[in-house]
Design an enzyme around this catalytic site. Structure first.
Site, PDB file in Angstrom:
ATOM      1  CB  SER A  70      -0.916   0.015   1.224  1.00  0.00           C
ATOM      2  OG  SER A  70      -0.146   0.031   2.417  1.00  0.00           O
ATOM      3  CG  ASN A 140       0.913  -5.574   4.701  1.00  0.00           C
ATOM      4  OD1 ASN A 140       0.180  -4.996   5.501  1.00  0.00           O
ATOM      5  ND2 ASN A 140       1.270  -5.031   3.554  1.00  0.00           N
ATOM      6  CG  HIS A 267      -1.631   3.885   4.714  1.00  0.00           C
ATOM      7  ND1 HIS A 267      -2.201   3.239   5.795  1.00  0.00           N
ATOM      8  CD2 HIS A 267      -1.133   2.913   3.904  1.00  0.00           C
ATOM      9  CE1 HIS A 267      -2.065   1.928   5.632  1.00  0.00           C
ATOM     10  NE2 HIS A 267      -1.415   1.710   4.496  1.00  0.00           N
TER      11      HIS A 267
END
Ligand SMILES: *[C@@H]1O[C@H](CO)[C@@H](O)[C@H](O)[C@H]1NC(C)=O
Ligand SMILES: *[C@@H]1O[C@H](CO)[C@@H](O)[C@H](O)[C@H]1NC(C)=O
Length: 305
Positions: A70, A140, A267
Site C-alpha cells: 500500500s 504486512n 499511509h
C-alpha cells in the site's frame, strides 16, 4: 588377408599443417585468449564478409516494474479512512524516469501473499530481458502462524533458507522467511535477464506526537531487505534511510503534512507519495546502480542534492 602398411604420402601432412598454421595465426592475433575478448569478437556470417550490427543492451527501451504494498500502490490503501485521499509513491515514479513505469503494487500484501496469489508469476510474464523491477515489502509480514495463519505472515528471522510450518485455510503449508520469498523470485527474474532492485520499506512518520523523539532506527525488515539484496548480489536502495533524511529536513510540521490522517503514521497523501518517490530516486542516484542512467535529469533538479 593382412593389408600392407599405409605408405607415406605428402598429402597426409596437409591436415596437421593446416591446424598448425591456424593455431599460429589465431595465437598471433590474440583471438580466443580471454573469454571477454571472445565475446567481443564479431561473428562473421559465412559468405557475407560483413559483421552483423553490434549487439547493445539499449537496443530497445526497458521498462521499470514496481512490486510492493500500500505504501507504493495507486490510491495508497484500501482500508484507510473514507473520503481521505491517500496515494502510493509508485504513482510518482513516472515523473522521474525516462522509461515507462508500470506499477503492480497492491495494498495489504506481504511478500508471501504476493507469491501465493501468483502475482510474482504475473509480473514475470510481463517483463522482458533488461527491464528493471523494484521489489519492496516489509509492512504486512509480521504476525503469528499458529493457531491462525492469515496467509501473509512469514517465518521470523533473517535466514534465507529456513522454512517453518503454517496452516493457511486449515491446510498445512511450508512457509519461507522474508528473505526466502524475495530471494526465490529475484533469482527467477535474474535468470530471465531482468535487473532486480530490492528496496527497504519506506519509513512511517518518523516524528513522535507526544515528545521530541525522532524514530530513525531501521526496523528488522530494512535489515532483511539489505540482507537478501546482498545475498542475491542485486542493487539495493535503502529507501527507509533516504526517507528519514528527507523527513529530518522537512521537520515535524512539514512531515505531518505528508500524512492525511494524524493517527495513521504509515499511509501518505500525494505530497507524501511524491516525497517518497524523490527519496527513492536519490537512493538510486547516490547508490550508483544501473537504474540511475534512466533518471530524468530535469526531474533531478526537483529531487535535490
Ligand atoms: C518461487 O517463485 C516462483 C515464482 O513466483 C513460484 O512459482 C514458486 O512457488 C516459489 N517457490 C517457493 C518455494 O515459494
Ligand atoms: C539457516 O537455515 C538452514 C535451514 O534450516 C540451516 O541449515 C542453517 O544452519 C541456518 N543458518 C544460520 C546462519 O543459522
Amino acid at each position: 588377408m593382412i593389408s600392407p602398411p599405409a605408405r607415406f604420402t605428402p598429402r597426409l601432412l596437409t591436415i596437421p599443417v593446416t591446424f598448425f598454421l591456424l593455431f599460429i595465426i589465431y595465437s598471433h592475433h590474440g583471438i580466443f585468449t580471454t573469454l571477454e575478448q571472445y565475446s567481443k569478437t564479431p561473428i562473421l556470417l559465412p559468405g557475407s564478409g560483413q559483421s552483423p550490427p553490434p549487439l547493445t543492451h539499449e537496443a530497445s527501451t526497458p521498462s521499470l516494474h514496481l512490486i510492493g504494498d500500500s505504501s507504493m500502490c495507486k490510491g495508497g490503501t484500501n482500508d484507510g479512512v473514507k473520503g481521505v485521499k491517500y496515494e502510493g509513491w509508485g504513482e510518482f515514479m513516472k515523473d522521474y524516469f525516462t522509461i515507462p513505469v508500470v506499477s503492480h503494487a497492491i495494498s495489504g500484501r506481504s511478500c508471501r501473499m504476493y507469491s501465493r496469489e501468483g502475482r510474482f508469476d504475473k509480473v514475470l510474464s510481463l517483463t522482458n530481458p533488461n527491464d528493471y523491477v523494484i521489489i519492496q515489502f516489509g509492512r504486512n509480514e509480521k504476525g503469528t502462524l499458529h493457531p491462525k495463519d492469515n496467509g501473509k505472515t512469514v517465518c521470523p528471522g533473517p535466514n534465507i533458507t529456513e522454512t517453518c510450518d503454517g496452516n493457511f485455510q486449515g491446510k498445512p503449508t511450508t512457509v519461507l522467511t522474508f528473505g526466502g520469498y524475495i530471494s526465490n523470485v529475484t533469482r527467477i527474474f535474474k535468470e530471465k535477464g531482468v535487473n532486480v532492485i530490492i528496496a527497504s520499506p519506506t519509513t512511517n512518520n518518523a516524528y513522535s506526537f507526544s515528545s521530541d523523539r525522532f524514530f530513525d532506527k531501521p526496523n528488522e525488515w530494512v535489515g532483511y531487505s539489505e540482507g537478501v539484496a546482498r545475498f542475491e548480489e542485486v542493487e539495493y536502495v535503502d529507501h527507509f534511510k533516504y526517507g528519514i533524511e528527507m523527513m529530518r529536513k522537512l521537520g515535524k510540521e512539514g512531515t505531518q503534512e505528508l500524512f492525511p490522517v494524524k493517527s495513521d503514521r504509515s499511509h501518505t497523501n500525494a505530497l507524501g507519495a511524491d516525497m517518497m518517490a524523490k527519496a527513492f530516486v536519490r537512493g538510486v542516484v547516490c547508490g550508483g546502480g544501473g537504474l540511475g542512467k534512466w533518471v530524468d535529469g530535469k526531474a533531478m533538479e526537483r529531487v535535490g542534492g
